[in-house]
Design a protein around this motif. Structure first.
Motif, mmCIF file in Angstrom:
data_model
loop_
_atom_site.group_PDB
_atom_site.id
_atom_site.type_symbol
_atom_site.label_atom_id
_atom_site.label_comp_id
_atom_site.label_asym_id
_atom_site.label_seq_id
_atom_site.Cartn_x
_atom_site.Cartn_y
_atom_site.Cartn_z
ATOM 1 N N ASP A 173 -8.129 -12.645 36.726
ATOM 2 C CA ASP A 173 -7.514 -13.135 35.483
ATOM 3 C C ASP A 173 -6.646 -14.360 35.742
ATOM 4 O O ASP A 173 -6.635 -15.301 34.943
ATOM 5 N N PHE A 174 -5.927 -14.356 36.861
ATOM 6 C CA PHE A 174 -5.089 -15.496 37.218
ATOM 7 C C PHE A 174 -5.935 -16.754 37.414
ATOM 8 O O PHE A 174 -5.645 -17.813 36.863
ATOM 9 N N TYR A 175 -7.002 -16.652 38.202
ATOM 10 C CA TYR A 175 -7.844 -17.811 38.479
ATOM 11 C C TYR A 175 -8.652 -18.234 37.252
ATOM 12 O O TYR A 175 -8.953 -19.411 37.077
ATOM 13 N N ARG A 176 -9.032 -17.285 36.397
ATOM 14 C CA ARG A 176 -9.779 -17.620 35.186
ATOM 15 C C ARG A 176 -8.932 -18.503 34.268
ATOM 16 O O ARG A 176 -9.437 -19.412 33.613
ATOM 17 N N LYS A 177 -7.611 -18.251 34.224
ATOM 18 C CA LYS A 177 -6.729 -19.081 33.408
ATOM 19 C C LYS A 177 -6.575 -20.491 33.983
ATOM 20 O O LYS A 177 -6.299 -21.437 33.256
ATOM 21 N N MET A 178 -6.747 -20.630 35.281
ATOM 22 C CA MET A 178 -6.591 -21.933 35.930
ATOM 23 C C MET A 178 -7.832 -22.812 35.811
ATOM 24 O O MET A 178 -7.746 -24.030 35.992
ATOM 25 N N VAL A 179 -8.976 -22.238 35.499
ATOM 26 C CA VAL A 179 -10.220 -22.996 35.433
ATOM 27 C C VAL A 179 -10.252 -23.846 34.173
ATOM 28 O O VAL A 179 -9.991 -23.366 33.074
ATOM 29 N N THR A 180 -10.543 -25.133 34.342
ATOM 30 C CA THR A 180 -10.701 -26.032 33.201
ATOM 31 C C THR A 180 -12.115 -26.615 33.244
ATOM 32 O O THR A 180 -12.378 -27.556 34.004
ATOM 33 N N PRO A 181 -13.027 -26.076 32.458
ATOM 34 C CA PRO A 181 -14.400 -26.592 32.471
ATOM 35 C C PRO A 181 -14.511 -27.927 31.746
ATOM 36 O O PRO A 181 -13.640 -28.305 30.960
ATOM 37 N N PHE A 183 -14.495 -3.310 53.142
ATOM 38 C CA PHE A 183 -13.034 -3.243 53.280
ATOM 39 C C PHE A 183 -12.434 -4.376 54.105
ATOM 40 O O PHE A 183 -11.349 -4.249 54.635
ATOM 41 N N ASN A 184 -13.120 -5.500 54.218
ATOM 42 C CA ASN A 184 -12.549 -6.692 54.847
ATOM 43 C C ASN A 184 -11.868 -7.541 53.785
ATOM 44 O O ASN A 184 -12.124 -7.401 52.600
ATOM 45 N N GLN A 185 -11.017 -8.462 54.238
ATOM 46 C CA GLN A 185 -10.249 -9.281 53.301
ATOM 47 C C GLN A 185 -10.799 -10.697 53.199
ATOM 48 O O GLN A 185 -10.057 -11.659 53.187
ATOM 49 N N GLU A 186 -12.091 -10.840 53.105
ATOM 50 C CA GLU A 186 -12.692 -12.172 53.006
ATOM 51 C C GLU A 186 -13.583 -12.247 51.770
ATOM 52 O O GLU A 186 -14.799 -12.238 51.862
ATOM 53 N N LEU A 187 -12.963 -12.356 50.611
ATOM 54 C CA LEU A 187 -13.699 -12.499 49.362
ATOM 55 C C LEU A 187 -13.610 -13.937 48.878
ATOM 56 O O LEU A 187 -12.618 -14.624 49.116
ATOM 57 N N GLN A 188 -14.662 -14.377 48.205
ATOM 58 C CA GLN A 188 -14.676 -15.722 47.658
ATOM 59 C C GLN A 188 -15.050 -15.633 46.180
ATOM 60 O O GLN A 188 -16.080 -15.071 45.815
ATOM 61 N N LEU A 189 -14.202 -16.214 45.345
ATOM 62 C CA LEU A 189 -14.417 -16.262 43.903
ATOM 63 C C LEU A 189 -14.890 -17.663 43.540
ATOM 64 O O LEU A 189 -14.268 -18.658 43.927
ATOM 65 N N THR A 190 -16.008 -17.739 42.823
ATOM 66 C CA THR A 190 -16.580 -19.019 42.441
ATOM 67 C C THR A 190 -16.844 -19.026 40.946
ATOM 68 O O THR A 190 -17.417 -18.078 40.414
ATOM 69 N N PHE A 191 -16.429 -20.111 40.277
ATOM 70 C CA PHE A 191 -16.697 -20.306 38.852
ATOM 71 C C PHE A 191 -17.735 -21.414 38.708
ATOM 72 O O PHE A 191 -17.635 -22.453 39.352
ATOM 73 N N TYR A 192 -18.728 -21.171 37.840
ATOM 74 C CA TYR A 192 -19.814 -22.115 37.614
ATOM 75 C C TYR A 192 -19.860 -22.526 36.149
ATOM 76 O O TYR A 192 -19.480 -21.766 35.267
ATOM 77 N N GLN A 193 -20.380 -23.745 35.900
ATOM 78 C CA GLN A 193 -20.645 -24.211 34.547
ATOM 79 C C GLN A 193 -22.095 -24.669 34.485
ATOM 80 O O GLN A 193 -22.587 -25.341 35.386
ATOM 81 N N LYS A 194 -22.777 -24.310 33.390
ATOM 82 C CA LYS A 194 -24.191 -24.601 33.254
ATOM 83 C C LYS A 194 -24.401 -26.036 32.763
ATOM 84 O O LYS A 194 -23.795 -26.464 31.799
ATOM 85 N N HIS A 195 -25.305 -26.752 33.467
ATOM 86 C CA HIS A 195 -25.720 -28.100 33.091
ATOM 87 C C HIS A 195 -27.241 -28.079 32.936
ATOM 88 O O HIS A 195 -27.947 -27.460 33.730
ATOM 89 N N LYS A 196 -27.731 -28.773 31.911
ATOM 90 C CA LYS A 196 -29.165 -28.836 31.661
ATOM 91 C C LYS A 196 -29.593 -30.299 31.708
ATOM 92 O O LYS A 196 -29.031 -31.142 31.011
ATOM 93 N N TYR A 197 -30.593 -30.586 32.563
ATOM 94 C CA TYR A 197 -31.097 -31.939 32.720
ATOM 95 C C TYR A 197 -32.503 -32.021 32.141
ATOM 96 O O TYR A 197 -33.361 -31.212 32.455
#
Length: 116
Positions: free
Chosen positions: A74-82, A22-36
């Protein structure tokens, strides 16, 4: 063997309450997969996400999301440009192709010389 890596596209600090502590310290992270690989570098169009609490260090899965977390997600997902899904070949790939062409041309030349 190919090495897969998740690169961070976007990080966002959320002010929603954590369902665990119940604390207000959440972090949302979006990742994109890269293969080397030694012959190519592939960027996948696949985007994944993770919400983590900074206080209790627990991952918040979509089952336990509140409506507020879903709206913010949903708001942040729309802002992500991979990055575009692409394949980039390395210099080793081009060298191997060049060697293959030279070998085929040389063997064809030798074959023609034996016929004359």
């Amino acid at each position: 063997m190919a090495k897969e890596e998740l690169k961070i596209i976007k990080k966002a600090e959320l002010t929603n309450n954590c369902p665990e502590c119940f604390n207000q310290e959440l972090q949302l992270t979006f990742y994109q997969k890269h293969k080397y690989h030694s012959l190519y570098h592939q960027t996948s169009g696949e985007v994944t996400h993770e919400i983590k609490c900074k206080t209790c260090h627990s991952v918040i899965y979509p089952v336990s999301w509140t409506q507020d977390i879903e709206r913010v997600f949903d708001f942040y997902r729309k802002m992500v440009t991979p990055d575009r899904a692409t394949i980039k070949f390395t210099m080793l790939f081009y060298i191997l192709i060049l060697i293959l062409i030279v070998l085929v041309a040389g063997s064809f030349y030798l074959y023609l010389q034996k016929l004359i």
